[in-house]
Every structure is written in C-alpha cells, then in structure tokens.
Design a protein around this motif. Structure first.
Motif, PDB file in Angstrom:
ATOM      1  N   LEU A 457       0.751  -1.175   0.180  1.00 16.71           N
ATOM      2  CA  LEU A 457       0.026   0.121  -0.130  1.00 16.71           C
ATOM      3  C   LEU A 457       0.906   1.469  -0.043  1.00 16.71           C
ATOM      4  N   SER A 458       2.068   1.023  -0.327  1.00 17.34           N
ATOM      5  CA  SER A 458       3.232   2.247  -0.561  1.00 17.34           C
ATOM      6  C   SER A 458       2.578   3.184  -1.625  1.00 17.34           C
ATOM      7  N   GLU A 459       2.706   4.481  -1.167  1.00 16.20           N
ATOM      8  CA  GLU A 459       2.518   5.578  -2.343  1.00 16.20           C
ATOM      9  C   GLU A 459       3.476   5.923  -3.068  1.00 16.20           C
ATOM     10  N   THR A 460       4.705   5.380  -2.978  1.00 16.67           N
ATOM     11  CA  THR A 460       5.838   5.562  -3.817  1.00 16.67           C
ATOM     12  C   THR A 460       6.391   4.396  -4.467  1.00 16.67           C
ATOM     13  N   ILE A 461       5.812   3.159  -4.194  1.00 16.54           N
ATOM     14  CA  ILE A 461       6.287   1.901  -4.888  1.00 16.54           C
ATOM     15  C   ILE A 461       5.170   1.279  -5.915  1.00 16.54           C
ATOM     16  N   SER A 462       5.459   1.507  -7.195  1.00 21.07           N
ATOM     17  CA  SER A 462       4.321   1.154  -8.085  1.00 21.07           C
ATOM     18  C   SER A 462       4.332  -0.286  -8.758  1.00 21.07           C
ATOM     19  N   TYR A 463       3.621  -0.790  -9.124  1.00 24.23           N
ATOM     20  CA  TYR A 463       3.762  -2.042  -9.833  1.00 24.23           C
ATOM     21  C   TYR A 463       3.606  -2.060 -11.306  1.00 24.23           C
ATOM     22  N   GLY A 469       4.282 -16.418 -16.058  1.00 21.51           N
ATOM     23  CA  GLY A 469       4.347 -17.764 -16.335  1.00 21.51           C
ATOM     24  C   GLY A 469       3.242 -18.357 -15.493  1.00 21.51           C
ATOM     25  N   GLN A 470       2.432 -17.656 -14.745  1.00 24.68           N
ATOM     26  CA  GLN A 470       1.137 -18.087 -13.912  1.00 24.68           C
ATOM     27  C   GLN A 470       0.177 -17.259 -14.168  1.00 24.68           C
ATOM     28  N   GLY A 471       0.042 -16.533 -15.395  1.00 24.19           N
ATOM     29  CA  GLY A 471      -0.843 -15.654 -15.569  1.00 24.19           C
ATOM     30  C   GLY A 471      -0.296 -14.111 -15.331  1.00 24.19           C
ATOM     31  N   LEU A 472      -1.439 -13.155 -15.623  1.00 15.76           N
ATOM     32  CA  LEU A 472      -0.916 -11.960 -14.865  1.00 15.76           C
ATOM     33  C   LEU A 472      -0.804 -11.823 -13.889  1.00 15.76           C
ATOM     34  N   ASN A 473       0.315 -10.903 -13.099  1.00 17.21           N
ATOM     35  CA  ASN A 473       0.497 -10.784 -11.730  1.00 17.21           C
ATOM     36  C   ASN A 473       1.149  -9.347 -11.559  1.00 17.21           C
ATOM     37  N   ARG A 474       0.728  -8.673 -10.411  1.00 10.34           N
ATOM     38  CA  ARG A 474       1.352  -7.537 -10.274  1.00 10.34           C
ATOM     39  C   ARG A 474       2.730  -7.590  -9.571  1.00 10.34           C
ATOM     40  N   VAL A 475       3.714  -7.245 -10.429  1.00 14.16           N
ATOM     41  CA  VAL A 475       5.081  -7.406 -10.017  1.00 14.16           C
ATOM     42  C   VAL A 475       5.503  -5.960  -9.429  1.00 14.16           C
ATOM     43  N   GLN A 476       5.690  -6.135  -7.924  1.00 11.63           N
ATOM     44  CA  GLN A 476       6.024  -5.027  -7.074  1.00 11.63           C
ATOM     45  C   GLN A 476       7.040  -5.393  -6.149  1.00 11.63           C
ATOM     46  N   GLY A 477       8.057  -4.162  -6.023  1.00  5.38           N
ATOM     47  CA  GLY A 477       9.152  -4.336  -5.199  1.00  5.38           C
ATOM     48  C   GLY A 477       8.645  -4.437  -3.531  1.00  5.38           C
ATOM     49  N   GLY A 508       9.743  -9.818  -5.479  1.00  2.00           N
ATOM     50  CA  GLY A 508       9.446  -8.662  -6.710  1.00  2.00           C
ATOM     51  C   GLY A 508       9.676  -9.397  -8.089  1.00  2.00           C
ATOM     52  N   ASP A 509       9.916 -10.807  -8.215  1.00  2.00           N
ATOM     53  CA  ASP A 509      10.283 -11.173  -9.561  1.00  2.00           C
ATOM     54  C   ASP A 509       9.142 -11.986 -10.030  1.00  2.00           C
ATOM     55  N   HIS A 510       9.327 -12.879 -10.974  1.00  2.00           N
ATOM     56  CA  HIS A 510       8.540 -13.806 -11.520  1.00  2.00           C
ATOM     57  C   HIS A 510       8.124 -15.049 -10.545  1.00  2.00           C
ATOM     58  N   ASN A 511       8.992 -15.196  -9.579  1.00  2.00           N
ATOM     59  CA  ASN A 511       8.598 -16.308  -8.785  1.00  2.00           C
ATOM     60  C   ASN A 511       7.874 -16.054  -7.704  1.00  2.00           C
ATOM     61  N   VAL A 512       8.214 -14.883  -6.823  1.00  2.00           N
ATOM     62  CA  VAL A 512       7.382 -14.221  -5.878  1.00  2.00           C
ATOM     63  C   VAL A 512       7.048 -12.603  -6.282  1.00  2.00           C
ATOM     64  N   PRO A 513       5.891 -12.389  -7.116  1.00  2.00           N
ATOM     65  CA  PRO A 513       5.976 -11.124  -7.698  1.00  2.00           C
ATOM     66  C   PRO A 513       5.636 -10.098  -6.761  1.00  2.00           C
ATOM     67  N   ASN A 514       5.229 -10.040  -5.534  1.00  2.00           N
ATOM     68  CA  ASN A 514       4.959  -9.066  -4.821  1.00  2.00           C
ATOM     69  C   ASN A 514       4.650  -9.633  -3.421  1.00  2.00           C
ATOM     70  N   ALA A 515       4.588  -8.738  -2.395  1.00  2.00           N
ATOM     71  CA  ALA A 515       4.757  -9.188  -1.036  1.00  2.00           C
ATOM     72  C   ALA A 515       3.346  -9.892  -0.416  1.00  2.00           C
ATOM     73  N   LEU A 516       2.229  -9.819  -1.324  1.00  2.00           N
ATOM     74  CA  LEU A 516       0.919 -10.611  -0.898  1.00  2.00           C
ATOM     75  C   LEU A 516       1.136 -11.867  -1.321  1.00  2.00           C
ATOM     76  N   MET A 517       2.018 -12.381  -2.492  1.00  2.00           N
ATOM     77  CA  MET A 517       2.422 -13.649  -2.819  1.00  2.00           C
ATOM     78  C   MET A 517       3.448 -14.286  -1.757  1.00  2.00           C
ATOM     79  N   PHE A 518       4.162 -13.546  -1.405  1.00  3.13           N
ATOM     80  CA  PHE A 518       5.205 -13.893  -0.467  1.00  3.13           C
ATOM     81  C   PHE A 518       4.554 -14.382   0.996  1.00  3.13           C
ATOM     82  N   ILE A 519       3.593 -13.316   1.319  1.00  2.00           N
ATOM     83  CA  ILE A 519       2.847 -13.943   2.571  1.00  2.00           C
ATOM     84  C   ILE A 519       1.834 -15.148   2.301  1.00  2.00           C
ATOM     85  N   ASP A 520       1.184 -15.167   1.205  1.00  3.31           N
ATOM     86  CA  ASP A 520       0.568 -16.353   1.042  1.00  3.31           C
ATOM     87  C   ASP A 520       1.249 -17.764   0.792  1.00  3.31           C
ATOM     88  N   LYS A 521       2.568 -17.457   0.589  1.00  2.00           N
ATOM     89  CA  LYS A 521       3.330 -18.585   0.271  1.00  2.00           C
ATOM     90  C   LYS A 521       3.674 -19.117   1.689  1.00  2.00           C
TER      91      LYS A 521
END
Length: 625
Positions: A457-463, A469-477, A508-521
C-alpha cells in the motif's frame, strides 16, 4: 526553428544530425539520440549522500559494523550478506559505538550474495559450491529457538511490548457484522477482472475509481439492509468522501481479520488489497476525493493511547494469555489451568481499566488478542518444532546407523526426482536449517505481514502488470519485507553457524511477484507440516489395534520402522530441489525449499505408505485439522 531530424532538441556538436537520412546512411553507427544522457540509460542522475550513521548499503538502517578493509559502515544484515564468500570473508571489522557488540567479524560461511534492501536477486550458485562448513551436528534444539517467548511465572520483560506492536485487535461482535458485509460485497465484485486487463474506452485511473465507488455503493446498500439507521446516515448526502471514515473502518476490519485468521477470506483478501493498492495512486485519490487506507489497529496502539502499556510488563500476563494444551493431560489439570487463566484475566482487566475511556471489556479484548497470537503460533510455528524433534530423534547428524540404510538421508540428482546431490550429513543439516528458518519466519509472521502491507500500500512503490508464467501478476518491489526476511535469515545463519545451499530470497520477481504472494506462500507451511505431524502422532493409537499391529509389523517390520519410512522419505524428497524446471525457480534457494515441499505433497498419493495416512484420518493438505 529546429529541423525535423532534431525533434526540437539540439544535436551533438561533434556528431551527425539525428535524421532519417543519416539513420539510413553509411555513418549510422556514429548516431546518438539527442535525448540520451552521455553517462548511459541505467545510471542514476547523481550519487545520493548516505545519511551519517546509517548503513551504506540499505541506507535506512543504523550502521552497526564498520568494515576496516572496505572503510564502509553497514548494518548487521547487510554486512553479513556482503561478506559471506570470496575475498570479502577475510575482511576485518569492528562494532560501532551503540551497535551490537557481538559483531566483531563477518559470518564465515555462505554461498550466495543477496541484497537485503533490493528486489533484484543474483543467480543461485551451483550445488557443487553450496557450503563451506556445515552446522555443528550436535547443535541442540535450544540453540535453534531464536526468539522464545516468556514461560509461565517468569518476568516477561519487553517481549510482549515489542510483539504487541504487530498483534491486531480481535474483532468485536459489532465489527464482525460489518466484516460479513465487506466479505459479501467483495464476493460479488469483479474488481481484478475489470482492472488487471487491457481496457478500452476509460483510462485505468477512471476504471479504478468507478470500481471503488461501485464497491462502496454495494457496501452502503448492504449496510442499509442490515441496519436501517446506519444506512440512512450513509445515504444522507450521497457523497462517498463524506463517509470516508466508515469505508476506511470497514476495509481495515477485513485486513485485521485476515492477519489473525489466514484461513479466512482466501478468495477476497487479495481483491481487497489490490483495490487498496490502486486507491493509493495520486491520480486515483484525487478523483476519488478520499483515501481508503487506515492503519491496522493493534494491541500496542490501543494500550499506548490510554497509557497502560505496563499491562504488557505485568508478570500475570503470561498466565492470562497462555495457550492451554490438552494433549496427554488429565481433565483436572486442564480445568486448573483454565481457572488460573480466567482469574489472571479478571485481575488484569480490573487493575488496568481506565473508565470510561478504557473499560474492562477493552482490556479483556487486548488480552484475548494476545492469546489469539499464541494460538496462531501453536498451529503454525509449533509443527516446525515437532518436525525438528522427529529429525533429531530418528536420524543421526553424521552417521547412518541402520545396516540397510533406512535412516540414510542421502539424495542424488536424477534419482527419485531429486535435483540436488547431498550425502547424509549435508542433507541432515539442509533439512534442519530449512525447518529452523521456517520456524523463525512463522514466529515473526505478524511483523512480516505488517511490513508486507506497508510495501503493498505504499504511495511511492508502483507495480507493473506482467505475465510471470502463471498468468498476469502485479510485480512490485517489497523493500521493507525483503529487509526483514534478510534479518531473519541472518539471525538463523548466525545461530546455526553455517549454511547449505543458496540464500537467495525471491521478492518482486516472476517467482514471488509481490509481498502478498510472499505472505500467502509462507502462511501455507502449516498446511504441509500439521497433517504430517498429526498422522505421526496417531500411529501409536493405530498400533494398539491387534489387526493393524499385525499389518504394520508384517509390512514395515515395526512401528519405528514405519516412522523411519515416512520421515526418511519426507526429509529426503521434500527437500531435494524438485518442483520446477530450473534451479532459479526451485533448487536450494530460500523459496525453492518450500516449492520442493509442496511438490512432495502433490505426490503423496503415489507413496506406498499413503493408506497409513488415510487410516490416521488424513484428508488432504487443505483439510480441517
């Protein structure tokens, strides 16, 4: 007037004009676009000055260690990451004043260079160079418990104060009504389908604003149907901005509930986070007229506002928030603990209430919230401890004691689906450190979740929307989450004394696109370990049946042999680097270890001992346990 070839810009004085004629001519190799910077496309405009006293690498953490060879100051995490292999291992260092005095030399072992405050990860090392030294085989389990909580009757110190900063408040009965309305509205919303696609007509910002207003309208309608008086207030002036406090409160309830109950809102939480993520864009907030994001309400925040943080230092708090375990205990002992816990809760709630702003019920709510945190740890973190216990009980750190090799953990690439090659001692260490690292991640999961939401939810880090490879994902640092993960990894490496495999953390790469995917993993770890632990704990009960005892003895030789069969297969092939086509996606990296474990779970039905799982009550890795 500028010529067409110059596009309104001055061309380089020493080079030919940038025009179509020269592009097609013989000297096209000497052409440069007039807007290109001489220093290159990818370089920053200027070197930023690092604030005095801060780490030169991540630039946002206080410096704790000075490398005398590099003449630079680092925080502990960055220093360990930068000085783990190669010639840098020999660099001398000193602890800075006010830093951690225990840091006097770099961690001697490691295999991969990782940037603790970045999103780009280095390619992983080959398995042939994956370790310099292994963990001391005789390391006791107590050495692996890096952040143990206070025991009953002990002085809690600042443990609860620090942990309460990231423990969300339990929802009240009234708040749960609005939570159900939010969940219902998100269920029917098609937000991600409308936003994360190629749209025509409206711009993306306008589509986002339209979808957010539509969701708020659905919420308002549901509130009107559930509570006519409250709904009338929302419809008084039909202005979303004037009711921003209500929408912020409802969205915060959903986020708070999900953190405390990872099993809930499995299809709607991602939709909610992506909606809030889009609402933080400046153009969207300007068009919307208000912000949808409010800070998560925590136990520490509530107690601090009312000036009763001493509640978290009271010796009674360990009793008031304890998790009562009924396993192998008599009813009398359980009832005794329940009564002691209830008395402690009543005593603390009466002692620290501040009428009328902080009634007794709110103090109880804070204590119950901390108790919920302990329940989370028991369900998610404790299976890691149990699996470490099984590893130490049934397998020797360096020797294969069984003549037939039943207790050997050795794996070889290409056999049984393995993609790594380890002898028994190395695989033992590899499994031990993986389980210990998972334990520490789950121990700090609420803290990680808080940082993940700050990154999302950062105002400065865009996605950017990308096909991973697993569909469209929001890749964000996710710099804050990444730094915390590196701190946990560094803590585990120091405790274990070495590291087998790669230490790359995908973020923030194609394996773990963003922090949401990291938490879910990582919130799914207990789904792997808890069913296995429960099955193993049921085996002695099954063995008491004469018929099943005869079957187990005939098929496996003994109950201990069955334990060895199941555990040996899990410790070998749930940590063998399988689950992907290359070492970058699986292998021995931090996230690849979890990928291998899920790959083992997917093949459990093909194991010869699968029916033993069924007899013990196993119903899948996504079932109710």
């Amino acid at each position: 007037m500028a010529s067409p070839g110059q596009s309104g810009s001055e061309s380089h004085s020493n080079g030919p004009t940038f025009s179509l004629e020269n592009i097609l001519g013989n000297d096209h190799d000497k052409l440069e676009h007039p807007d290109i910077r001489p220093e290159g496309w990818d370089e920053e405009d200027a070197e930023r000055e690092v604030a005095h006293g801060y780490c030169i690498e991540c630039e946002d953490q206080p410096a704790q260690v000075r490398c005398e060879t590099c003449s630079d100051d680092y925080c502990e995490v960055c220093f360990s990451a930068q000085h783990r292999k190669g010639s840098r291992k020999k660099h001398t260092s000193t602890a800075l004043t006010g830093g951690d005095k225990s840091i006097s030399k770099p961690i001697p072992n490691g295999v991969a260079h990782a940037k603790p405050n970045g999103n780009d990860v280095d390619m992983e090392d080959d398995e042939s160079e994956d370790v310099a030294e292994a963990v001391p085989p005789s390391a006791p389990i107590s050495d692996l418990v890096l952040s143990s909580q206070p025991t009953l009757g002990s002085d809690p110190g600042e443990w609860f104060v620090e942990r309460a900063k990231y423990i969300p408040l339990r929802l009240t009965l009234g708040e749960r009504k609005y939570l159900r309305l939010l969940d219902a509205a998100l269920q029917v919303s098609e937000y991600t389908d409308k936003i994360d696609t190629l749209g025509f007509g409206l711009s993306k910002a306008k589509r986002i604003v339209h979808q957010i207003r539509e969701l708020c309208a659905i919420l308002s309608g549901l509130v009107l149907a559930a509570d006519y008086k409250q709904g009338q207030e929302l419809f008084t002036d039909r202005d979303f901005a004037s009711n921003s406090d209500f929408y912020q409160k409802v969205f915060e309830l959903g986020r708070r509930h999900k953190i405390m109950n990872p099993d809930k809102m499995r299809t709607t939480y991602g939709k909610l986070v992506y909606l809030l993520q889009d609402s933080q864009a400046p153009e969207v907030r300007e068009m919307l007229g208000f912000t949808c994001v409010a800070p998560i309400r925590t136990v520490h925040e509530m107690l601090d506002v009312h000036g009763v943080l001493d509640l978290l230092r009271d010796p009674l708090i360990t009793t008031a928030t304890q998790e009562i375990n009924a396993e192998k205990r008599s009813r009398r002992e359980i009832q005794r603990d329940i009564r002691a816990k209830e008395r402690a809760i009543e005593t603390l709630s009466a002692r620290y209430r501040r009428e009328p702003r902080l009634p007794q019920e709110m103090v109880r709510q804070a204590l119950y919230s901390i108790g919920d945190n302990h329940a989370f740890l028991r369900t998610n973190r404790d299976p890691c401890d149990r699996m470490i216990g099984y590893l130490q009980q049934y397998f020797h750190p360096t020797q294969v004691r069984d003549k037939k090799g039943a207790d050997s953990l050795a794996i070889r690439s290409g056999r049984g689906g393995a993609r790594l090659s380890h002898d028994h001692a190395r695989q033992y260490v590899y499994v031990m450190q993986s389980l210990a690292l998972w334990r520490e991640i789950l121990h700090d999961m609420f803290h990680l979740w808080s940082l993940a939401e700050q990154d999302l939810l950062s105002e400065t880090i865009s996605y950017r929307l990308r096909d991973t490879g697993q569909g469209l994902n929001r890749v964000q640092g996710a710099p804050k989450t990444s730094h915390m993960m590196h701190a946990i990894l560094n803590r585990a490496q120091k405790s274990l004394g070495g590291w087998v495999g790669s230490s790359v953390i995908h973020m923030g790469d194609h394996n773990v696109p963003n922090a949401l995917m990291f938490i879910d993993k990582y919130s799914q770890i207990y789904r792997i370990l808890l069913p296995i632990c429960n099955t193993l704990s049921e085996l002695p009960m099954l063995y008491k049946s004469p018929a099943l005892r005869a079957y187990i003895d005939a098929e496996y030789g003994s109950l201990d042999a069955l334990y060895l069969d199941i555990l040996g297969d899990f410790f070998r092939h749930a940590f063998d680097g399988s689950g992907a086509d290359n070492f970058y996606d699986a292998g021995s990296c931090i996230d690849g270890r979890l990928t291998s474990a899920w790959n083992w779970c997917s093949s459990l039905e093909k194991k010869h001992y699968f029916h033993v799982f069924l007899l013990a009550g196993f119903n899948g890795f996504d079932g109710e346990w």
